[in-house]
Scaffold this motif. Structure first.
Motif, PDB file in Angstrom:
ATOM      1  N   ALA A   1       0.829  -1.199   0.000  1.00  0.00           N
ATOM      2  CA  ALA A   1       0.000   0.000   0.000  1.00  0.00           C
ATOM      3  C   ALA A   1       0.869   1.256   0.000  1.00  0.00           C
ATOM      4  CB  ALA A   1      -0.917   0.002   1.223  1.00  0.00           C
ATOM      5  N   GLY A   2       0.497   2.225  -0.833  1.00  0.00           N
ATOM      6  CA  GLY A   2       1.207   3.496  -0.856  1.00  0.00           C
ATOM      7  C   GLY A   2       2.615   3.434  -1.409  1.00  0.00           C
ATOM      8  N   SER A   3       2.909   2.401  -2.212  1.00  0.00           N
ATOM      9  CA  SER A   3       4.279   2.227  -2.706  1.00  0.00           C
ATOM     10  C   SER A   3       4.490   2.763  -4.113  1.00  0.00           C
ATOM     11  CB  SER A   3       4.669   0.742  -2.661  1.00  0.00           C
ATOM     12  OG  SER A   3       3.804  -0.029  -3.489  1.00  0.00           O
TER      13      SER A   3
ATOM     14  N   ARG B   1       3.016   7.086   1.848  1.00  0.00           N
ATOM     15  CA  ARG B   1       1.730   7.616   2.274  1.00  0.00           C
ATOM     16  C   ARG B   1       1.567   7.690   3.791  1.00  0.00           C
ATOM     17  NH1 ARG B   1      -2.678   3.878   0.087  1.00  0.00           N
ATOM     18  NH2 ARG B   1      -1.939   4.721  -1.894  1.00  0.00           N
ATOM     19  N   SER B   2       2.120   6.723   4.510  1.00  0.00           N
ATOM     20  CA  SER B   2       1.810   6.594   5.935  1.00  0.00           C
ATOM     21  C   SER B   2       3.022   6.855   6.821  1.00  0.00           C
ATOM     22  CB  SER B   2       1.264   5.186   6.224  1.00  0.00           C
ATOM     23  OG  SER B   2       0.143   4.900   5.435  1.00  0.00           O
TER      24      SER B   2
ATOM     25  N   THR C   1       8.034  -6.313   3.685  1.00  0.00           N
ATOM     26  CA  THR C   1       8.137  -5.436   4.848  1.00  0.00           C
ATOM     27  C   THR C   1       8.074  -3.986   4.382  1.00  0.00           C
ATOM     28  OG1 THR C   1       9.558  -7.059   5.964  1.00  0.00           O
ATOM     29  CG2 THR C   1       9.523  -4.809   6.851  1.00  0.00           C
ATOM     30  N   LEU C   2       6.987  -3.327   4.693  1.00  0.00           N
ATOM     31  CA  LEU C   2       6.828  -1.929   4.296  1.00  0.00           C
ATOM     32  C   LEU C   2       7.644  -1.025   5.220  1.00  0.00           C
ATOM     33  CD1 LEU C   2       3.014  -1.672   3.469  1.00  0.00           C
ATOM     34  CD2 LEU C   2       4.925  -2.167   1.949  1.00  0.00           C
ATOM     35  N   TRP C   3       8.233   0.019   4.637  1.00  0.00           N
ATOM     36  CA  TRP C   3       8.999   0.972   5.420  1.00  0.00           C
ATOM     37  C   TRP C   3       8.848   2.359   4.802  1.00  0.00           C
ATOM     38  CZ3 TRP C   3      13.034   3.638   3.025  1.00  0.00           C
ATOM     39  CH2 TRP C   3      13.435   3.140   1.778  1.00  0.00           C
ATOM     40  N   THR C   4       9.224   3.366   5.549  1.00  0.00           N
ATOM     41  CA  THR C   4       9.105   4.733   5.067  1.00  0.00           C
ATOM     42  C   THR C   4      10.228   5.602   5.620  1.00  0.00           C
ATOM     43  OG1 THR C   4       7.661   6.676   4.966  1.00  0.00           O
ATOM     44  CG2 THR C   4       7.577   5.380   6.980  1.00  0.00           C
TER      45      THR C   4
END
Length: 386
Positions: free
Chosen positions: A38-40, A299-300, A322-325
């Motif tokens: 999501a949001g990538s 996004r987050s 693994t989502l990261w920001t």
């Protein structure tokens, strides 16, 4: 590979992409699985990849097919590609559409052989929308001596749609029937299909089913479309059903230039026929597939991503990512377990009042699971607004 002698356009479609996005855009031939969290930035990847194929590799625009699920998403994607390529007209550009729109195009153009399988079919067929379907079902109920006490019209249409998504004919539904109600529904389904055929009409489910049947049945049509399309891209692949899966397989028998974009962690439409096996088994279908994970989220906050990851990591049917920001940590997640719906609504209203007291211009959204919850929330908000 069908190419058109175009010189590369000045625009660099790789500029500003992170390494994983760039790798996805640069991939040209062979199967590709893009696991996009999501949001990538998946839409950016899809549109830039299409533009890169056409401008840098000289792929003939109309030989590229990109499909998604809604007219809005397809329209936005089409406009973004046209802007990237500086196209003043969609003529000569790629095919960007919904599954259903593409099937309509195919059946209108090359669907004549389907008359061998579907009684009375011609390429000037009608498409029945929701209102048409309900009107037809009312006639069938009257003919069979049924009323909506048997089953609401839209509920019956939903059951018929589910049967079609699972490729069940009325006879198949009758075979698995375990009660009189399902047996009567099978009869309604049978009458419904006969009426559609008599009117040379297709409903939305039929558009997919009959497009697949056409390609299976007629080798010439299948070969024509395999030559016509050199690169396929499927958006939201985790939400495809078996008919959509078969359609893409039949369209790409002469090549394996199939790129699918999806996120098994966002598969929520199993109740309407989506088959998560399509994305989980992609590497079995295409053993030489390249797999790229888009894990950087734009996004987050980190707090949101960490909370979401802790929840979804418990799913058994997933490929894993693994989502990261690089973004900020963000506010902590608040969890409140209310005794009942009224207490829940009052907590929401009270929390909103406190937030707005600190910062009046804060924009707040309330998400609820079912429509009936909205009334108590609205009443609580009115109480606090007095």
């Amino acid at each position: 590979m069908l190419k058109l002698g175009l010189s590369p356009l000045p625009m660099d479609f790789l500029s500003g992409l992170n390494p994983q996005q760039r790798a996805a855009v640069e991939h040209v031939d062979g199967p590709l699985l893009i696991l996009a969290g999501a949001g990538s930035g998946k839409t950016r990847v899809i549109t830039h990849r299409i533009a890169h194929l056409i401008s840098h590799h000289g792929i003939y625009g109309p030989s590229v097919l990109a499909v998604t699920f809604t007219n809005k998403a397809a329209g936005e994607m089409r406009e973004r590609v046209q802007r990237l390529l500086d196209l003043t007209s969609p003529v000569g550009g790629p095919n960007v559409s919904t599954f259903h729109s593409f099937c309509v195009k195919m059946l209108r153009r090359d669907g004549a052989p389907l008359a061998d399988l579907r009684r009375g079919f011609t390429t000037s067929f009608h498409i029945y929308d929701d209102d048409d379907q309900v009107a037809l079902l009312k006639q069938i109920y009257k003919k069979l001596g049924l009323d909506d006490q048997f089953m609401k019209h839209r509920a019956a249409l939903s059951r018929i749609s589910q049967a079609k998504s699972q490729r069940q004919a009325p006879q198949d539904l009758l075979k698995v029937s375990a009660d009189p109600k399902t047996s009567r529904l099978a009869k309604v389904y049978e009458e419904y299909q006969l009426a559609l055929e008599a009117a040379n009409a297709l409903d939305f489910d039929d558009l997919l089913l009959e497009a697949v049947r056409l390609l299976r049945h007629d080798a010439d049509t299948r070969q024509i479309w395999n030559r016509r399309l050199s690169h396929l891209m499927i958006d939201e692949y985790q939400d495809t059903n078996r008919s959509q899966y078969e359609l893409m397989r039949l369209l790409s028998q002469s090549h394996t230039n199939v790129a699918v974009v999806g996120d098994e962690d966002q598969s929520i439409y199993g109740w309407r026929g989506a088959d998560i096996r399509n994305i989980l088994d992609f590497e079995k279908d295409y053993p030489n597939a390249a797999v790229i994970r888009l894990e950087q989220n734009y996004r987050s906050t980190r707090t949101i991503l960490e909370a979401a990851s802790r929840v979804v990591e418990r799913n058994k049917a997933r490929k894993g990512k693994t989502l990261w920001t690089d973004g900020e940590q963000g506010d902590p997640v608040c969890y409140y377990e209310a005794a009942d719906g009224e207490q829940e609504a009052l907590f929401i209203a009270d929390t909103i009042e406190k937030v707005l007291a600190r910062k009046k211009d804060t924009r707040i959204a309330i998400l609820y699971r079912t429509n009936f919850q909205s009334r108590q929330i609205e009443e609580a908000l009115r109480r606090y607004m007095r």
